[in-house]
Design a protein around this motif. Structure first.
Motif, PDB file in Angstrom:
ATOM      1  N   THR A 162     -67.312 -13.476  63.276  1.00 33.80           N
ATOM      2  CA  THR A 162     -68.307 -14.311  62.478  1.00 33.80           C
ATOM      3  C   THR A 162     -68.898 -15.725  63.012  1.00 33.80           C
ATOM      4  O   THR A 162     -69.813 -15.831  62.911  1.00 33.80           O
ATOM      5  N   ALA A 163     -67.425 -16.224  63.588  1.00 37.70           N
ATOM      6  CA  ALA A 163     -67.864 -17.583  64.455  1.00 37.70           C
ATOM      7  C   ALA A 163     -69.122 -17.274  65.604  1.00 37.70           C
ATOM      8  O   ALA A 163     -69.732 -17.943  66.001  1.00 37.70           O
ATOM      9  N   LEU A 164     -68.740 -16.158  66.283  1.00 42.45           N
ATOM     10  CA  LEU A 164     -69.827 -15.863  67.391  1.00 42.45           C
ATOM     11  C   LEU A 164     -71.145 -15.454  66.726  1.00 42.45           C
ATOM     12  O   LEU A 164     -72.335 -16.007  67.259  1.00 42.45           O
ATOM     13  N   THR A 165     -71.083 -14.704  65.700  1.00 42.26           N
ATOM     14  CA  THR A 165     -72.612 -14.292  65.135  1.00 42.26           C
ATOM     15  C   THR A 165     -73.281 -15.597  64.478  1.00 42.26           C
ATOM     16  O   THR A 165     -74.335 -15.646  64.827  1.00 42.26           O
ATOM     17  N   GLU A 166     -72.483 -16.525  64.171  1.00 37.99           N
ATOM     18  CA  GLU A 166     -73.076 -17.780  63.549  1.00 37.99           C
ATOM     19  C   GLU A 166     -73.701 -18.596  64.776  1.00 37.99           C
ATOM     20  O   GLU A 166     -74.773 -19.381  64.637  1.00 37.99           O
ATOM     21  N   ARG A 167     -73.040 -18.348  65.909  1.00 41.65           N
ATOM     22  CA  ARG A 167     -73.377 -19.149  67.025  1.00 41.65           C
ATOM     23  C   ARG A 167     -74.792 -18.448  67.792  1.00 41.65           C
ATOM     24  O   ARG A 167     -75.874 -19.228  68.072  1.00 41.65           O
ATOM     25  N   TYR A 168     -74.654 -17.086  67.635  1.00 38.81           N
ATOM     26  CA  TYR A 168     -75.859 -16.495  68.271  1.00 38.81           C
ATOM     27  C   TYR A 168     -76.972 -15.974  67.305  1.00 38.81           C
ATOM     28  O   TYR A 168     -77.904 -15.510  67.817  1.00 38.81           O
ATOM     29  N   TYR A 169     -76.803 -16.265  65.895  1.00 36.97           N
ATOM     30  CA  TYR A 169     -77.537 -15.856  65.062  1.00 36.97           C
ATOM     31  C   TYR A 169     -78.094 -14.311  65.159  1.00 36.97           C
ATOM     32  O   TYR A 169     -79.167 -13.726  64.897  1.00 36.97           O
ATOM     33  N   LEU A 170     -77.327 -13.432  65.750  1.00 39.19           N
ATOM     34  CA  LEU A 170     -77.368 -12.214  66.021  1.00 39.19           C
ATOM     35  C   LEU A 170     -76.408 -11.391  65.730  1.00 39.19           C
ATOM     36  O   LEU A 170     -75.000 -11.794  65.896  1.00 39.19           O
ATOM     37  N   LEU A 198     -63.421 -19.682  73.791  1.00 40.62           N
ATOM     38  CA  LEU A 198     -64.784 -18.460  74.211  1.00 40.62           C
ATOM     39  C   LEU A 198     -65.989 -19.174  74.039  1.00 40.62           C
ATOM     40  O   LEU A 198     -66.898 -18.921  75.151  1.00 40.62           O
ATOM     41  N   LEU A 199     -66.306 -20.345  73.279  1.00 41.52           N
ATOM     42  CA  LEU A 199     -67.317 -20.888  73.034  1.00 41.52           C
ATOM     43  C   LEU A 199     -67.576 -21.974  74.101  1.00 41.52           C
ATOM     44  O   LEU A 199     -68.761 -22.320  74.486  1.00 41.52           O
ATOM     45  N   GLU A 200     -66.547 -22.347  74.731  1.00 40.98           N
ATOM     46  CA  GLU A 200     -66.668 -23.514  75.909  1.00 40.98           C
ATOM     47  C   GLU A 200     -66.601 -22.870  77.009  1.00 40.98           C
ATOM     48  O   GLU A 200     -67.203 -23.630  78.219  1.00 40.98           O
ATOM     49  N   HIS A 201     -66.260 -21.596  77.364  1.00 38.57           N
ATOM     50  CA  HIS A 201     -66.031 -21.120  78.693  1.00 38.57           C
ATOM     51  C   HIS A 201     -66.983 -19.892  78.550  1.00 38.57           C
ATOM     52  O   HIS A 201     -66.643 -18.720  78.273  1.00 38.57           O
ATOM     53  N   PRO A 202     -68.183 -20.004  79.446  1.00 37.96           N
ATOM     54  CA  PRO A 202     -69.253 -18.831  79.521  1.00 37.96           C
ATOM     55  C   PRO A 202     -68.476 -17.581  80.221  1.00 37.96           C
ATOM     56  O   PRO A 202     -67.676 -17.685  81.019  1.00 37.96           O
ATOM     57  N   LEU A 203     -68.837 -16.311  79.790  1.00 41.66           N
ATOM     58  CA  LEU A 203     -68.350 -15.136  80.512  1.00 41.66           C
ATOM     59  C   LEU A 203     -69.033 -15.114  81.900  1.00 41.66           C
ATOM     60  O   LEU A 203     -70.233 -15.523  82.017  1.00 41.66           O
ATOM     61  N   PRO A 204     -68.196 -14.579  82.803  1.00 41.95           N
ATOM     62  CA  PRO A 204     -68.945 -14.406  84.167  1.00 41.95           C
ATOM     63  C   PRO A 204     -70.053 -13.505  84.385  1.00 41.95           C
ATOM     64  O   PRO A 204     -69.995 -12.250  83.672  1.00 41.95           O
ATOM     65  N   VAL A 205     -70.853 -13.593  85.102  1.00 42.02           N
ATOM     66  CA  VAL A 205     -71.995 -12.814  85.388  1.00 42.02           C
ATOM     67  C   VAL A 205     -72.085 -12.229  86.718  1.00 42.02           C
ATOM     68  O   VAL A 205     -71.389 -12.734  87.514  1.00 42.02           O
ATOM     69  N   ARG A 206     -72.513 -10.862  86.926  1.00 41.49           N
ATOM     70  CA  ARG A 206     -72.203 -10.324  88.181  1.00 41.49           C
ATOM     71  C   ARG A 206     -73.308 -10.959  89.341  1.00 41.49           C
ATOM     72  O   ARG A 206     -74.343 -11.654  89.119  1.00 41.49           O
ATOM     73  N   ARG A 207     -72.578 -11.123  90.514  1.00 38.37           N
ATOM     74  CA  ARG A 207     -73.384 -11.629  91.428  1.00 38.37           C
ATOM     75  C   ARG A 207     -74.595 -11.358  91.824  1.00 38.37           C
ATOM     76  O   ARG A 207     -75.561 -12.113  92.164  1.00 38.37           O
ATOM     77  N   ALA A 247     -73.430 -11.086  79.643  1.00 39.70           N
ATOM     78  CA  ALA A 247     -72.794 -12.454  79.588  1.00 39.70           C
ATOM     79  C   ALA A 247     -74.101 -13.477  79.842  1.00 39.70           C
ATOM     80  O   ALA A 247     -74.303 -14.255  79.156  1.00 39.70           O
ATOM     81  N   ALA A 248     -74.956 -13.193  80.794  1.00 34.56           N
ATOM     82  CA  ALA A 248     -76.150 -14.155  80.979  1.00 34.56           C
ATOM     83  C   ALA A 248     -77.016 -14.291  79.696  1.00 34.56           C
ATOM     84  O   ALA A 248     -77.301 -15.374  79.404  1.00 34.56           O
ATOM     85  N   ALA A 249     -77.202 -13.094  79.148  1.00 39.93           N
ATOM     86  CA  ALA A 249     -78.054 -12.983  77.990  1.00 39.93           C
ATOM     87  C   ALA A 249     -77.311 -13.662  76.941  1.00 39.93           C
ATOM     88  O   ALA A 249     -78.125 -14.715  76.182  1.00 39.93           O
ATOM     89  N   SER A 250     -76.271 -13.615  76.637  1.00 37.84           N
ATOM     90  CA  SER A 250     -75.328 -14.387  75.565  1.00 37.84           C
ATOM     91  C   SER A 250     -75.420 -16.096  75.887  1.00 37.84           C
ATOM     92  O   SER A 250     -75.605 -16.761  74.855  1.00 37.84           O
ATOM     93  N   PHE A 251     -75.496 -16.313  76.946  1.00 33.93           N
ATOM     94  CA  PHE A 251     -75.233 -17.679  77.561  1.00 33.93           C
ATOM     95  C   PHE A 251     -76.832 -18.207  76.852  1.00 33.93           C
ATOM     96  O   PHE A 251     -76.963 -19.461  76.476  1.00 33.93           O
TER      97      PHE A 251
END
Length: 469
Positions: free
Chosen positions: A209-217, A11-20, A49-53
């Motif tokens: 928890t891992a994702l929260t630490e990455r995004y600080y949110l 998940l950390l290495e493969h960004p989620l897709p965004v709408r075209r 997805a774009a915001a999280s990236f």
């Protein structure tokens, strides 16, 4: 489809897709020598997805410098710079190219829609409280279900299973003890996903928890309360209420859970429940019109279907791909409250399909003053005679019916007189008989129902049933 090995790292290495549409909008903004960051933020806020990236990249850079995390999207972009934006944002995967299966893509879009609704509600409620520092809470709501989005991408069968569990817990709660039990015992999307992922050998709490630490949110599905100290207690409460309402409203707006949530929202806004309800409905209808131009489901349209206040939990959109036998319309068991009658569109469409002369049913929504776009379609034969779009300038009869909120039937008795006042496609549809019924909420046009096929006595029966609905 099985989850990738070491899914957390994946998940950390493969960004989620965004709408075209979002991808194209961002790329257009980046063509400028000096990109307008506020306009770019406008696109980012329309796609979790774009915001999280962007937030993830900015937070990672800040952590390396041992500095505080970005507190909103514009701050994140300013930290990353325009060169980073030009180089990185165009590389994001595009949803329509990444997920080919229509049901899977629709599930991803529905989860994305829920995140956006939670963010918009959070923002509207905090503005009602006259707060200016709402951006961080709104972004937290936008990112709260990243794991659900990832599951729709990587293992959609698990996402459907979790969604079915969450829906069943909502139904059970509403049937048994919704009026007097704590909402904490109510449905929990997070616990449903934790159960399903646990069976697949993944600890959702550790993952988030891992994702929260990455995004600080707070991006937690599982944790009902935000765990980041920068959010105040009332921000946490409003964030949780927005997440719950975004999910519960997918099944209708007039069931016990919505009423309980509205009371809790009123307490946070220091308003009466009636006033809080008006704030929520107004924002939901505005957003539903905005969402109409993008392929996202918005339950604001259910305000049309449920204006009568019945205690019903309606099926999810068919696009979710859930088992129809376990996804029907469930009454909560509470007595019907006395309210102003409105159109029960879900019931009505089901009833209309039982008339043997009905060949086609469609719902249209006016996207501007000149075009009405088709939003729902059913055909007995699978063929479509009703067009995807109607030119209102070429259909003065339709514009008149919409302005007066009048239902009209066209058949061989009046076809010659009325058909010339419709555009070419609708004129052709009248050859088989056509019923046109504008739908409204509180006197405001929301959409227009077209029923093609019935003539004579059956057409009159249909018009009569629509007028009574």
């Amino acid at each position: 489809m099985t989850l990738p090995e070491n899914w957390s790292e994946y998940l950390l290495e493969h960004p989620l897709p965004v709408r075209r549409a979002i991808h194209q909008g961002m790329c257009r903004e980046l063509l400028s020598e000096s990109p307008d960051f506020p306009r770019l933020v406008g696109w980012l806020r329309r796609d979790p997805a774009a915001a999280s990236f962007v937030l993830g990249a900015a937070a990672s850079g800040q952590r390396q410098r041992e500095r505080s995390a970005p507190h909103n999207l514009e701050h994140a972009l300013s930290l990353l710079g325009s060169n980073w934006a030009r180089n990185q944002l165009p590389t994001l995967p595009i949803l329509e190219n990444t997920i080919d299966d229509e049901d899977q893509r629709a599930g991803y879009l529905a989860a994305s829609s829920r995140a956006m609704r939670a963010a918009r509600l959070t923002e509207a409620w905090l503005i009602e409280r006259r707060e200016t520092n709402y951006e961080m809470v709104s972004v937290a709501a936008l990112l709260h279900n990243l794991v659900e989005l990832a599951l729709w991408r990587d293992a959609p069968e698990l996402a459907r299973q979790a969604l079915a569990i969450a829906r069943k817990s909502l139904i059970d709660f509403t049937r048994n003890d919704a009026e007097d039990a704590s909402l904490d015992r109510c449905f929990s999307v997070g616990h449903a996903f934790a159960t399903v992922l646990g069976e697949a050998g993944i600890d959702l709490l550790e993952l988030e928890t891992a994702l929260t630490e990455r995004y600080y949110l707070p991006v937690m599905l599982l944790a009902e309360e935000a765990t980041i100290p920068t959010l105040g207690a009332h921000h946490e409460a409003i964030l949780v209420l927005a997440r719950r309402l975004a999910f519960a409203s997918e099944f209708g707006w007039h069931h016990a859970v919505i009423r309980r949530l509205t009371i809790a929202i009123a307490e946070q806004l220091h308003l009466s429940p009636t006033a809080a309800w008006r704030v929520t409905v107004k924002k939901s209808l505005v957003d539903a019109r905005e969402f109409a131009d993008i392929p996202l489901y918005h339950p604001g349209r259910l305000l049309v279907q449920h204006d009568d206040g019945r205690d019903l939990l309606w099926p999810l959109p068919a696009d979710y791909g859930l088992d129809a036998d376990e996804n029907g319309c469930h009454a909560s068991g509470n007595p019907k409250r006395s309210t102003t009658p409105g159109r029960q569109l879900g019931d009505t469409i089901r009833q209309l399909t039982r008339f043997d002369q009905v060949e086609e049913i469609a719902l249209y929504e006016n996207v501007d003053a000149s075009v009405s776009q088709r939003r729902f379609h059913w055909s007995r034969s699978g063929q479509a005679a009703l067009p995807e779009a109607i030119g209102l300038d070429q259909s003065p009869l339709l514009s008149r019916l919409q302005s007066r909120l009048e239902t009209l039937g066209i058949d061989e008795q009046n076809r010659e007189r009325l058909a010339p006042h419709l555009d070419t496609a609708l004129k052709a549809a009248t050859r088989a008989g056509l019923v046109i019924a504008p739908l409204s909420v509180n006197g405001t046009l929301i959409s227009t129902l077209f029923v093609r096929g019935p003539q004579g006595e059956q057409q009159r029966d249909i018009i009569s049933s629509l007028d009574r609905a």
